[in-house]
Design an enzyme around this catalytic site. Sequence first.
Site, PDB file in Angstrom:
ATOM      1  N   TYR A  46       0.836  -1.203   0.000  1.00 35.96           N
ATOM      2  CA  TYR A  46       0.000   0.000   0.000  1.00 35.96           C
ATOM      3  C   TYR A  46       0.871   1.253   0.000  1.00 35.96           C
ATOM      4  O   TYR A  46       0.634   2.187  -0.765  1.00 35.96           O
ATOM      5  CB  TYR A  46      -0.918  -0.021   1.223  1.00 35.96           C
ATOM      6  CG  TYR A  46      -1.901   1.116   1.283  1.00 35.96           C
ATOM      7  CD1 TYR A  46      -3.010   1.150   0.449  1.00 35.96           C
ATOM      8  CD2 TYR A  46      -1.731   2.157   2.195  1.00 35.96           C
ATOM      9  CE1 TYR A  46      -3.929   2.191   0.507  1.00 35.96           C
ATOM     10  CE2 TYR A  46      -2.635   3.202   2.261  1.00 35.96           C
ATOM     11  CZ  TYR A  46      -3.736   3.213   1.424  1.00 35.96           C
ATOM     12  OH  TYR A  46      -4.637   4.246   1.477  1.00 35.96           O
ATOM     13  N   LYS A  50       0.934   4.112  -2.921  1.00 30.24           N
ATOM     14  CA  LYS A  50       0.552   5.492  -2.624  1.00 30.24           C
ATOM     15  C   LYS A  50       1.727   6.451  -2.797  1.00 30.24           C
ATOM     16  O   LYS A  50       1.528   7.592  -3.223  1.00 30.24           O
ATOM     17  CB  LYS A  50      -0.064   5.598  -1.226  1.00 30.24           C
ATOM     18  CG  LYS A  50      -1.403   4.881  -1.111  1.00 30.24           C
ATOM     19  CD  LYS A  50      -2.423   5.413  -2.118  1.00 30.24           C
ATOM     20  CE  LYS A  50      -3.795   4.805  -1.944  1.00 30.24           C
ATOM     21  NZ  LYS A  50      -4.814   5.410  -2.801  1.00 30.24           N
ATOM     22  N   ILE A  79      -9.714   8.209   8.285  1.00 27.75           N
ATOM     23  CA  ILE A  79     -11.050   8.699   7.977  1.00 27.75           C
ATOM     24  C   ILE A  79     -12.073   7.649   8.433  1.00 27.75           C
ATOM     25  O   ILE A  79     -11.871   6.450   8.208  1.00 27.75           O
ATOM     26  CB  ILE A  79     -11.205   8.975   6.461  1.00 27.75           C
ATOM     27  CG1 ILE A  79     -10.082   9.893   5.958  1.00 27.75           C
ATOM     28  CG2 ILE A  79     -12.582   9.534   6.140  1.00 27.75           C
ATOM     29  CD1 ILE A  79      -9.999  11.251   6.625  1.00 27.75           C
TER      30      ILE A  79
END
Length: 139
Positions: A46, A50, A79
């Site tokens: 990941y 990114k 989030i």
Amino acid sequence: MIEVNLKGVWLCMKSEIGRMLETGGGAIVNTSSIAGLAGLPTSSGYVAAKHGVSGLTRTAGIEYATDNIRVNAVCPGFIATDMTREVMSRRGNEIMALVPARRMGEAREIAEMVCWLCSDRSGFVTGATYNVDGGYMAS
């Protein structure tokens, strides 16, 4: 992880930029992550994807600036979504201790940054990544 989070962004940009070159410009906002700016243990695929999105955004922002195409990215922190619910149930207190705002962000707060980056109000902004992370990367 690389196929979706990096190659998918690259393929979308390839199509978007081609069309924007035909129509006189536009704005692209990619979704990177705070993991696209720093390391994150146990998430190497990941993080690599990114970081790639962040680098791709910066480079395209430079390459297409004179074509009236602005390319930027948002880098969300933690989030509140269905995707983060499980990790927060296990490590929420530990994670929130690292966020100066001491709360999870909301999807609408990411959307507000995206809307600004797509608007004429950000007309001189390109090749940038914007943290929307409650101060996580600043600490």
